[in-house]
Design a protein around this motif. Structure first.
Motif, PDB file in Angstrom:
ATOM      1  N   SER A 108       0.848  -1.192   0.000  1.00  0.00           N
ATOM      2  CA  SER A 108       0.000   0.000   0.000  1.00  0.00           C
ATOM      3  C   SER A 108       0.883   1.242   0.000  1.00  0.00           C
ATOM      4  CB  SER A 108      -0.905   0.013   1.215  1.00  0.00           C
ATOM      5  OG  SER A 108      -1.687  -1.161   1.260  1.00  0.00           O
ATOM      6  N   VAL A 109       0.424   2.261  -0.699  1.00  0.00           N
ATOM      7  CA  VAL A 109       1.172   3.516  -0.768  1.00  0.00           C
ATOM      8  C   VAL A 109       0.370   4.652  -0.145  1.00  0.00           C
ATOM      9  CG1 VAL A 109       2.219   5.228  -2.290  1.00  0.00           C
ATOM     10  CG2 VAL A 109       2.419   2.770  -2.826  1.00  0.00           C
ATOM     11  N   ALA A 110      -0.833   4.901  -0.651  1.00  0.00           N
ATOM     12  CA  ALA A 110      -1.635   6.021  -0.152  1.00  0.00           C
ATOM     13  C   ALA A 110      -3.088   5.810  -0.546  1.00  0.00           C
ATOM     14  CB  ALA A 110      -1.122   7.351  -0.712  1.00  0.00           C
ATOM     15  N   ALA A 111      -3.985   6.467   0.193  1.00  0.00           N
ATOM     16  CA  ALA A 111      -5.409   6.397  -0.106  1.00  0.00           C
ATOM     17  C   ALA A 111      -6.035   7.759   0.159  1.00  0.00           C
ATOM     18  CB  ALA A 111      -6.088   5.320   0.732  1.00  0.00           C
ATOM     19  N   ILE A 112      -7.145   8.019  -0.530  1.00  0.00           N
ATOM     20  CA  ILE A 112      -7.830   9.294  -0.385  1.00  0.00           C
ATOM     21  C   ILE A 112      -9.333   9.049  -0.413  1.00  0.00           C
ATOM     22  CG2 ILE A 112      -7.770   9.761  -2.889  1.00  0.00           C
ATOM     23  CD1 ILE A 112      -7.269  12.743  -2.121  1.00  0.00           C
ATOM     24  N   SER A 113     -10.065   9.792   0.425  1.00  0.00           N
ATOM     25  CA  SER A 113     -11.512   9.633   0.518  1.00  0.00           C
ATOM     26  C   SER A 113     -12.192  10.182  -0.740  1.00  0.00           C
ATOM     27  CB  SER A 113     -12.026  10.357   1.753  1.00  0.00           C
ATOM     28  OG  SER A 113     -11.768  11.751   1.653  1.00  0.00           O
ATOM     29  N   PRO A 114     -13.463   9.873  -0.936  1.00  0.00           N
ATOM     30  CA  PRO A 114     -14.159  10.333  -2.143  1.00  0.00           C
ATOM     31  C   PRO A 114     -14.144  11.855  -2.323  1.00  0.00           C
ATOM     32  CG  PRO A 114     -15.413   8.593  -1.119  1.00  0.00           C
ATOM     33  CD  PRO A 114     -14.265   8.910  -0.191  1.00  0.00           C
ATOM     34  N   TYR A 160      -4.502   8.927   3.618  1.00  0.00           N
ATOM     35  CA  TYR A 160      -3.690   8.035   4.426  1.00  0.00           C
ATOM     36  C   TYR A 160      -2.427   7.722   3.639  1.00  0.00           C
ATOM     37  CZ  TYR A 160      -8.104   7.325   6.877  1.00  0.00           C
ATOM     38  OH  TYR A 160      -9.272   7.517   7.557  1.00  0.00           O
ATOM     39  N   ASP A 161      -1.319   7.701   4.319  1.00  0.00           N
ATOM     40  CA  ASP A 161      -0.044   7.393   3.675  1.00  0.00           C
ATOM     41  C   ASP A 161       0.628   6.239   4.403  1.00  0.00           C
ATOM     42  OD1 ASP A 161       0.449  10.919   3.573  1.00  0.00           O
ATOM     43  OD2 ASP A 161      -0.271   9.644   1.947  1.00  0.00           O
ATOM     44  N   ALA A 162       1.246   5.361   3.633  1.00  0.00           N
ATOM     45  CA  ALA A 162       2.053   4.314   4.239  1.00  0.00           C
ATOM     46  C   ALA A 162       3.288   4.929   4.890  1.00  0.00           C
ATOM     47  CB  ALA A 162       2.462   3.306   3.176  1.00  0.00           C
ATOM     48  N   ASP A 163       3.785   4.309   5.935  1.00  0.00           N
ATOM     49  CA  ASP A 163       4.948   4.850   6.645  1.00  0.00           C
ATOM     50  C   ASP A 163       6.152   5.013   5.719  1.00  0.00           C
ATOM     51  OD1 ASP A 163       4.310   3.085   9.785  1.00  0.00           O
ATOM     52  OD2 ASP A 163       3.524   4.981   8.984  1.00  0.00           O
ATOM     53  N   SER A 164       6.266   4.126   4.750  1.00  0.00           N
ATOM     54  CA  SER A 164       7.436   4.142   3.862  1.00  0.00           C
ATOM     55  C   SER A 164       7.478   5.371   2.955  1.00  0.00           C
ATOM     56  CB  SER A 164       7.462   2.874   3.011  1.00  0.00           C
ATOM     57  OG  SER A 164       6.271   2.763   2.249  1.00  0.00           O
ATOM     58  N   PHE A 188       5.576  11.395  -0.475  1.00  0.00           N
ATOM     59  CA  PHE A 188       4.511  11.205  -1.474  1.00  0.00           C
ATOM     60  C   PHE A 188       3.243  11.912  -1.010  1.00  0.00           C
ATOM     61  CE2 PHE A 188       5.974   6.851  -3.366  1.00  0.00           C
ATOM     62  CZ  PHE A 188       7.249   7.378  -3.570  1.00  0.00           C
ATOM     63  N   THR A 189       2.482  12.441  -1.967  1.00  0.00           N
ATOM     64  CA  THR A 189       1.212  13.081  -1.670  1.00  0.00           C
ATOM     65  C   THR A 189       0.152  12.613  -2.651  1.00  0.00           C
ATOM     66  OG1 THR A 189       2.338  15.066  -0.850  1.00  0.00           O
ATOM     67  CG2 THR A 189       0.002  15.271  -1.401  1.00  0.00           C
ATOM     68  N   ILE A 190      -0.952  12.122  -2.119  1.00  0.00           N
ATOM     69  CA  ILE A 190      -2.074  11.723  -2.961  1.00  0.00           C
ATOM     70  C   ILE A 190      -3.076  12.871  -3.012  1.00  0.00           C
ATOM     71  CG2 ILE A 190      -3.325  10.631  -1.053  1.00  0.00           C
ATOM     72  CD1 ILE A 190      -4.322   8.527  -3.080  1.00  0.00           C
ATOM     73  N   SER A 191      -3.669  13.087  -4.170  1.00  0.00           N
ATOM     74  CA  SER A 191      -4.693  14.117  -4.322  1.00  0.00           C
ATOM     75  C   SER A 191      -5.644  13.674  -5.429  1.00  0.00           C
ATOM     76  CB  SER A 191      -4.075  15.474  -4.656  1.00  0.00           C
ATOM     77  OG  SER A 191      -3.387  15.421  -5.893  1.00  0.00           O
ATOM     78  N   ARG A 192      -6.752  14.395  -5.555  1.00  0.00           N
ATOM     79  CA  ARG A 192      -7.704  14.051  -6.600  1.00  0.00           C
ATOM     80  C   ARG A 192      -8.404  15.287  -7.100  1.00  0.00           C
ATOM     81  NH1 ARG A 192     -11.601   9.810  -4.157  1.00  0.00           N
ATOM     82  NH2 ARG A 192     -12.676  10.023  -6.162  1.00  0.00           N
ATOM     83  N   ASP A 193      -8.872  15.211  -8.334  1.00  0.00           N
ATOM     84  CA  ASP A 193      -9.666  16.259  -8.944  1.00  0.00           C
ATOM     85  C   ASP A 193     -10.924  15.588  -9.481  1.00  0.00           C
ATOM     86  OD1 ASP A 193     -10.850  18.205 -10.527  1.00  0.00           O
ATOM     87  OD2 ASP A 193      -8.956  18.977 -11.273  1.00  0.00           O
ATOM     88  N   ASN A 194     -12.003  15.684  -8.734  1.00  0.00           N
ATOM     89  CA  ASN A 194     -13.226  14.981  -9.134  1.00  0.00           C
ATOM     90  C   ASN A 194     -13.834  15.556 -10.412  1.00  0.00           C
ATOM     91  OD1 ASN A 194     -13.041  13.145  -7.050  1.00  0.00           O
ATOM     92  ND2 ASN A 194     -14.470  14.230  -5.704  1.00  0.00           N
TER      93      ASN A 194
END
Length: 122
Positions: A47-53, A59-63, A68-74
């Motif tokens: 697992s690397v990262a997750a983002i809510s809807p 959420y980011d993995a410790d590693s 790293f940064t997760i983002s989204r553009d709905n």
């Protein structure tokens, strides 16, 4: 049904940056939590990262914390993974996936992309 297509992988030197994109089909993208996962040769999927809807929770993995940064553009049906300070151990195939719950657990994810290769040279 959600179809996912990753892009943005490539070869980069240690310390460099890459931004991965994952484009989703369908009008329900904003209903799904999204995650990034990776798998290196001979290793288990990680697992690397997750983002809510809505994008309000991540959420980011410790590693990868702090790098790293997760983002989204709905509006664009796209989720991103900005990867900075890359290390050779980040070398893997990176996958995006969609789930109904925001979690780092890959078993919860229903739809998966085909993956994009990231190679970090030392």
């Amino acid at each position: 049904q959600v179809q996912l297509v990753e892009s943005g992988g490539g070869l980069v030197q240690a310390g460099g940056s890459l931004r991965l994109s994952c484009a989703a089909s369908g009008r329900t993208f904003s209903s799904y939590a999204m995650g990034w996962f990776r798998q290196a040769p001979g290793k288990e999927r990680e697992s690397v990262a997750a983002i809510s809807p809505s994008g309000g929770r991540t959420y980011d993995a410790d590693s990868v914390k702090g790098r790293f940064t997760i983002s989204r553009d709905n509006a664009k049906n796209t989720v991103y993974l900005q990867m900075n300070s890359l290390k050779p151990e980040d070398t893997a195939v990176y996958y995006c996936a969609a789930a109904m719950i925001t979690t780092l657990s890959p078993d919860i994810y229903v739809y998966w992309g085909q993956g994009t290769q990231v190679t970090v040279s030392s």
